[in-house]
Design a protein around this motif. Structure first.
Motif, short mmCIF file in Angstrom:
data_model
loop_
_atom_site.label_atom_id
_atom_site.label_comp_id
_atom_site.label_asym_id
_atom_site.label_seq_id
_atom_site.Cartn_x
_atom_site.Cartn_y
_atom_site.Cartn_z
N PRO A 8 0.82 -1.21 0.00
CA PRO A 8 0.00 0.00 0.00
C PRO A 8 0.86 1.26 0.00
O PRO A 8 2.00 1.25 0.44
CB PRO A 8 -0.79 -0.12 1.30
N VAL B 233 -3.91 3.95 -3.30
CA VAL B 233 -3.92 2.68 -4.02
C VAL B 233 -2.76 2.71 -5.01
O VAL B 233 -2.64 3.63 -5.80
CB VAL B 233 -5.25 2.46 -4.76
N GLU C 18 0.66 -2.24 -7.00
CA GLU C 18 0.81 -3.52 -6.30
C GLU C 18 -0.47 -3.95 -5.59
O GLU C 18 -0.60 -5.09 -5.16
CB GLU C 18 1.95 -3.43 -5.27
N ASP C 19 -1.42 -3.02 -5.42
CA ASP C 19 -2.68 -3.33 -4.74
C ASP C 19 -3.74 -3.89 -5.69
O ASP C 19 -4.76 -4.39 -5.23
CB ASP C 19 -3.24 -2.07 -4.06
N PHE D 141 -5.13 -7.43 -5.07
CA PHE D 141 -6.06 -7.46 -3.93
C PHE D 141 -7.44 -6.96 -4.36
O PHE D 141 -8.45 -7.58 -4.06
CB PHE D 141 -5.53 -6.61 -2.77
N LEU E 156 -7.31 2.90 -0.20
CA LEU E 156 -7.22 1.54 0.30
C LEU E 156 -7.47 1.60 1.80
O LEU E 156 -6.87 2.43 2.50
CB LEU E 156 -5.82 0.98 0.02
N CYS F 91 -6.98 0.09 5.34
CA CYS F 91 -5.99 -0.81 5.92
C CYS F 91 -6.05 -0.83 7.44
O CYS F 91 -6.48 0.15 8.06
CB CYS F 91 -4.58 -0.37 5.52
N ARG G 23 -4.61 -5.10 4.20
CA ARG G 23 -5.65 -4.52 3.35
C ARG G 23 -6.99 -5.15 3.70
O ARG G 23 -7.10 -6.38 3.72
CB ARG G 23 -5.35 -4.78 1.88
#
Length: 182
Positions: free
Chosen positions: A2, A17, A20-21, A24, A60, A62, A80
């Protein structure tokens, strides 16, 4: 991993975001427990174009560990649990969309995350109101919005075919002055 911390509450943190997110977000969107109640279509990785500046702010949601810093934390320091989006932030009333993974439903994380985004929107944009929609059968989402002071403004009848039925979309709005008065 994140991205940077945008806002933090008592229990959740909003982070940017990052590319790499996307796995998810894609996996969560493919989960029938989320996709069917929300009416979301299946999306491929290519459907998530984070570089496209389309007037949407993406967050995102978290749960940060004790070692998570304000910048890009190590992947082990952050869990996440969902996402909140605010569409049309740059040209009309922002409209919220949100979801959490089923494992954390009913714990108040959604209310805290959406409240943080509402704070962010009223601090960052000169908008008189924020809107959101919830399907008529999604009682938890409707209660979340109402607990934050959103007021039902209308209903779009048979708005979308969701989980085997044509569903109504209930439209909600929250005025800046009502948020600031709380």
């Amino acid at each position: 991993m994140p991205g940077a911390r945008i806002a933090g509450g008592d229990r959740v943190t909003l982070r940017t975001v990052e590319e790499e997110d996307v796995p998810f977000l894609q996996r969560a969107g493919a989960n029938p427990e989320l996709r069917y109640p929300l009416g979301n279509p299946l999306r491929t990785r290519d459907d998530f174009d984070l570089a496209d500046d389309d007037g949407t702010d993406r967050f995102l949601v978290c749960l940060d560990g004790e070692d998570a810093g304000p910048g890009g934390p190590d992947a082990d320091d952050v869990r996440r649990i969902g996402a909140v989006t605010a569409e049309s932030v740059d040209y009309r009333r922002p409209e919220l969309g949100y979801w959490l993974i089923p494992a954390v439903h009913g714990r108040g994380y959604g209310t805290e995350a959406v409240g943080l985004v509402v704070d962010y929107l009223f601090r960052s944009y000169d908008t008189p109101a924020v809107g959101a929609g919830a399907f008529d059968h999604n009682d938890a989402s409707r209660r979340l919005l109402e607990s934050l002071g959103f007021v039902e403004e209308g209903r779009r009848r048979k708005f979308m075919f969701v989980d085997g039925e044509n569903r109504d979309m209930v439209q909600y709005g929250l005025l800046r002055e009502d948020w600031e008065d709380d």
